[in-house]
Design an enzyme around this catalytic site. Structure first.
Site, PDB file in Angstrom:
ATOM      1  N   GLU A 127      54.861  75.054  12.905  1.00  0.00           N
ATOM      2  CA  GLU A 127      53.939  76.292  13.396  1.00  0.00           C
ATOM      3  C   GLU A 127      54.090  76.610  14.807  1.00  0.00           C
ATOM      4  O   GLU A 127      53.876  75.634  15.762  1.00  0.00           O
ATOM      5  CB  GLU A 127      52.653  75.617  12.974  1.00  0.00           C
ATOM      6  N   HIS A 154      54.258  73.027  16.351  1.00  0.00           N
ATOM      7  CA  HIS A 154      53.730  71.887  15.682  1.00  0.00           C
ATOM      8  C   HIS A 154      54.534  71.763  14.595  1.00  0.00           C
ATOM      9  O   HIS A 154      54.920  72.169  13.856  1.00  0.00           O
ATOM     10  CB  HIS A 154      52.204  72.469  15.297  1.00  0.00           C
ATOM     11  N   ASN A 166      46.963  72.592   8.132  1.00  0.00           N
ATOM     12  CA  ASN A 166      45.762  71.521   8.206  1.00  0.00           C
ATOM     13  C   ASN A 166      44.490  72.053   7.787  1.00  0.00           C
ATOM     14  O   ASN A 166      43.436  71.610   7.584  1.00  0.00           O
ATOM     15  CB  ASN A 166      45.609  70.839   9.700  1.00  0.00           C
TER      16      ASN A 166
HETATM   17  P1  NAD Z   1      52.823  57.944  18.693  1.00  0.00           P
HETATM   18  O1  NAD Z   1      51.569  57.250  18.826  1.00  0.00           O
HETATM   19  O2  NAD Z   1      53.819  57.374  17.471  1.00  0.00           O
HETATM   20  O3  NAD Z   1      53.541  58.074  20.014  1.00  0.00           O
HETATM   21  C1  NAD Z   1      53.088  58.630  21.052  1.00  0.00           C
HETATM   22  C2  NAD Z   1      53.817  58.138  22.245  1.00  0.00           C
HETATM   23  O4  NAD Z   1      53.233  58.754  23.377  1.00  0.00           O
HETATM   24  C3  NAD Z   1      53.658  56.655  22.446  1.00  0.00           C
HETATM   25  O5  NAD Z   1      55.101  56.156  22.388  1.00  0.00           O
HETATM   26  C4  NAD Z   1      53.099  56.562  23.867  1.00  0.00           C
HETATM   27  O6  NAD Z   1      53.609  55.488  24.536  1.00  0.00           O
HETATM   28  C5  NAD Z   1      53.425  57.755  24.406  1.00  0.00           C
HETATM   29  N1  NAD Z   1      52.482  58.155  25.561  1.00  0.00           N
HETATM   30  C6  NAD Z   1      51.494  58.305  25.523  1.00  0.00           C
HETATM   31  N2  NAD Z   1      50.767  58.699  26.683  1.00  0.00           N
HETATM   32  C7  NAD Z   1      51.975  59.157  27.342  1.00  0.00           C
HETATM   33  C8  NAD Z   1      52.107  59.883  28.765  1.00  0.00           C
HETATM   34  N3  NAD Z   1      50.950  60.098  29.382  1.00  0.00           N
HETATM   35  N4  NAD Z   1      53.487  59.871  28.887  1.00  0.00           N
HETATM   36  C9  NAD Z   1      54.423  59.742  28.255  1.00  0.00           C
HETATM   37  N5  NAD Z   1      54.201  59.008  27.038  1.00  0.00           N
HETATM   38  C10 NAD Z   1      53.078  58.937  26.442  1.00  0.00           C
HETATM   39  O7  NAD Z   1      52.178  59.249  18.102  1.00  0.00           O
HETATM   40  P2  NAD Z   1      52.722  60.399  17.070  1.00  0.00           P
HETATM   41  O8  NAD Z   1      52.244  60.054  15.720  1.00  0.00           O
HETATM   42  O9  NAD Z   1      54.168  60.513  17.626  1.00  0.00           O
HETATM   43  O10 NAD Z   1      52.065  61.961  17.602  1.00  0.00           O
HETATM   44  C11 NAD Z   1      52.114  62.506  18.960  1.00  0.00           C
HETATM   45  C12 NAD Z   1      51.696  64.011  19.089  1.00  0.00           C
HETATM   46  O11 NAD Z   1      51.813  64.496  17.879  1.00  0.00           O
HETATM   47  C13 NAD Z   1      50.093  63.862  18.760  1.00  0.00           C
HETATM   48  O12 NAD Z   1      49.526  64.980  19.356  1.00  0.00           O
HETATM   49  C14 NAD Z   1      49.690  64.046  17.350  1.00  0.00           C
HETATM   50  O13 NAD Z   1      48.580  64.751  17.023  1.00  0.00           O
HETATM   51  C15 NAD Z   1      51.100  65.218  16.783  1.00  0.00           C
HETATM   52  N6  NAD Z   1      51.235  65.033  15.690  1.00  0.00           N
HETATM   53  C16 NAD Z   1      51.319  63.751  14.897  1.00  0.00           C
HETATM   54  C17 NAD Z   1      51.937  63.961  13.631  1.00  0.00           C
HETATM   55  C18 NAD Z   1      51.883  62.835  12.690  1.00  0.00           C
HETATM   56  O14 NAD Z   1      52.072  63.152  11.378  1.00  0.00           O
HETATM   57  N7  NAD Z   1      52.010  61.699  13.192  1.00  0.00           N
HETATM   58  C19 NAD Z   1      52.201  65.401  13.034  1.00  0.00           C
HETATM   59  C20 NAD Z   1      52.115  66.276  13.717  1.00  0.00           C
HETATM   60  C21 NAD Z   1      51.458  66.192  15.210  1.00  0.00           C
END
Ligand code: NAD
Length: 491
Positions: free
Chosen positions: A155, A143, A193
């Site tokens: 994490e 994480h 979190n």
């Molecule tokens: P985001 O929406 O910016 O990006 C997600 C990407 O994944 C998109 O570009 C989408 O096209 C792609 N995608 C979706 N389904 C797919 C698949 N089956 N195969 C390939 N690509 C696929 O999201 P994010 O903010 O980068 O978050 C991504 C992950 O990280 C989530 O699980 C989120 O909970 C976790 N996360 C986010 C944060 C944050 O602050 N944004 C922090 C820690 C963890």
């Protein structure tokens, strides 16, 4: 199971997180395959990453050779099969358990049987995501925090079936990537979190009581030593994220938490006033931000009285001496009390001012009274508030007047953060040391909550929390057993 610079790394999902993870991995020397189903996302990622590297070069933080090396090691693709050579695949796609689970089953078929698979999920259970993966022992949570190149914390979350060698390999690799890696049990919210929640909840609780937002934020920065107040920070994160995370962590623990989702934040979320991204949240970003209203200082004193036992006020007494004030030990004053003229100022201990006999002003805790820019007080009269502010002014500090409440705001927030951290140790979520590191490097807190609790004193903290619990009638403030029982205080 050893991962090194020569290991190819694949990242699936080229959004904010995936792009950041890819950048850090490529900078650490890996060949990186970044996969996304959307061409648009890949283009945005390529442009964004190139721009970010350009900026670093412009700032002198990276040379052009390194930038070229990173870009040469990066490969963006929509073809999932290209993950095949990866020794580590980090998934950062949409936060949906079924979609993530299906992706991992597919990834497991594409990479070598001993390649490590990791999820960047923030809120889903690692065991549930990994339920159908062949060789689940090679799967764990990894994480990262946003923005990944800046935030140091990772994490590392082994599930029930994760091989210990996989966990060790991930911890070691994260260190090689320049991260602070902590080991966390697979629980809702992991460390950050979960443990950070009281910071926001206490801020929104005070807001719900009608306390001025700017005063709340100034209290936590000016006296609490935090970089940003809880309300402004929640506005920055967005209430659609911050409130929803609070609600989901609260629900996941069936309400057995040191915080409650706050109606004052729920109203913002439901009203679509999501924070900076929507132009307004707690604050209106279309207008100039409100400033807190400080107490007008009374005349500066030439001398102060101080109780013989003034352990909690040592830094203030020292500053008073340095400011040229005469400091007179007054035997009639109870512990941790000052006197300015006739006005008695007591350091808060969790009890409200209304419960303190012969006290005119209650002074909230500061993380460090020496460094604090702000004093937070509650006072019976304007005149006594002005007298306290006169002393504060003489020491170079401004004073905010709050309504009387148990634990006021800074002590209550620090104490409840420490309480949440202590629960996490008791629940074997992580070690005390890792929890402190997580809060510093994942939430930018100035100090670990348990480090602070150690400085403040466990028995004193247990007593303060008990006072707050008694006065509010709210059991969520009862001290964690980690701090010992209040009876220990008497011994
Ligand atoms: P985001 O929406 O910016 O990006 C997600 C990407 O994944 C998109 O570009 C989408 O096209 C792609 N995608 C979706 N389904 C797919 C698949 N089956 N195969 C390939 N690509 C696929 O999201 P994010 O903010 O980068 O978050 C991504 C992950 O990280 C989530 O699980 C989120 O909970 C976790 N996360 C986010 C944060 C944050 O602050 N944004 C922090 C820690 C963890």
């Amino acid at each position: 199971m050893i991962l090194n610079r020569d290991s190819c790394v694949a990242v699936v999902g080229a959004g904010a997180m995936g792009s950041g993870i890819a950048q850090v991995a490529a900078r650490a020397g890996h060949r990186v395959v970044l996969v996304d189903t959307g061409e648009g996302a890949l283009n945005r990622s390529r442009v964004g990453l190139t721009g970010a590297l350009e900026k670093l070069v412009g700032q002198g933080k990276m040379d052009a050779l390194e930038r070229d090396g990173i870009l040469a090691r990066m490969h963006w693709t929509t073809d999932m099969a290209e993950v095949a050579p990866a020794r580590l695949v980090v998934e950062a796609i949409i936060e949906d358990r079924a979609i993530k689970s299906a992706l991992f089953v597919r990834l497991a078929e594409l990479v070598a049987p001993d390649a490590i698979l990791a999820s960047n999920t923030s809120s889903l259970s690692i065991d549930e995501i990994g339920a159908h993966i062949p060789q689940p022992e090679r799967f764990a949570g990894l994480h990262f925090f946003n923005p990944v190149p800046v935030m140091k914390l990772v994490e590392v979350v082994p599930g029930q079936r994760t091989d210990a060698m996989v966990t060790e390999a991930l911890l070691a690799l994260m260190q090689q990537w320049g991260k602070v890696a902590v080991r966390v049990r697979d629980v809702p919210g992991f460390i950050v979190n979960r443990v950070a929640r009281p910071y926001y909840a206490e801020g929104f609780a005070a807001l719900g009581e009608g306390i001025d937002a700017a005063a709340i934020d100034q209290a936590l920065t000016g006296a609490g030593g935090f970089r940003m107040g809880p309300l402004m920070l929640a506005d920055m994160i967005g209430h659609d994220v911050n409130y929803v995370v609070a609600r989901s962590v609260y629900d996941a623990y069936d309400g057995h938490t040191r915080f409650r989702p706050q109606p004052s934040q729920q109203a913002l979320y439901e009203g679509g006033t999501l924070g900076r991204k929507s132009g307004g949240g707690v604050y209106d970003y279309g207008a100039s931000l409100p400033q807190p209203v400080y107490v007008t200082p009374g005349s500066a004193p030439d001398s102060i009285g101080v109780s013989r036992d003034h352990q909690g006020l040592v830094a203030i007494v020292e500053q008073a001496r340095q400011a040229g004030l005469a400091v007179i030990v007054a035997e009639d004053l109870p512990a941790d009390t000052l006197r300015v003229g006739e006005v008695v100022i007591a350091l808060g201990d969790g009890r409200p001012l209304s419960r303190r006999v012969e006290v005119d002003v209650l002074l909230d805790q500061a993380r460090d009274f020496g460094a604090a820019a702000t004093w937070i007080i509650s006072a019976h009269t304007d005149a006594s508030a002005a007298a306290a502010a006169g002393l504060a002014d003489r020491l170079g500090k401004q004073t905010l007047l709050l309504p009387d409440r148990p634990g006021l705001i800074v002590l209550r927030t620090l104490a409840q953060l420490a309480n949440a951290a202590a629960d996490a140790v008791e629940d074997a979520v992580a070690s005390a040391q890792d929890i402190d590191a997580a809060m510093r490097f994942g939430a930018n807190h100035p100090e670990g909550p348990l480090e602070w609790a150690g400085r403040y004193g466990h028995a004193r903290l247990a007593a303060a929390l008990s006072h707050i619990a008694d006065e509010t009638g709210d059991a969520m403030y009862r001290p964690s057993p980690y701090f010992g029982s209040v009876e220990d205080l008497a011994q």
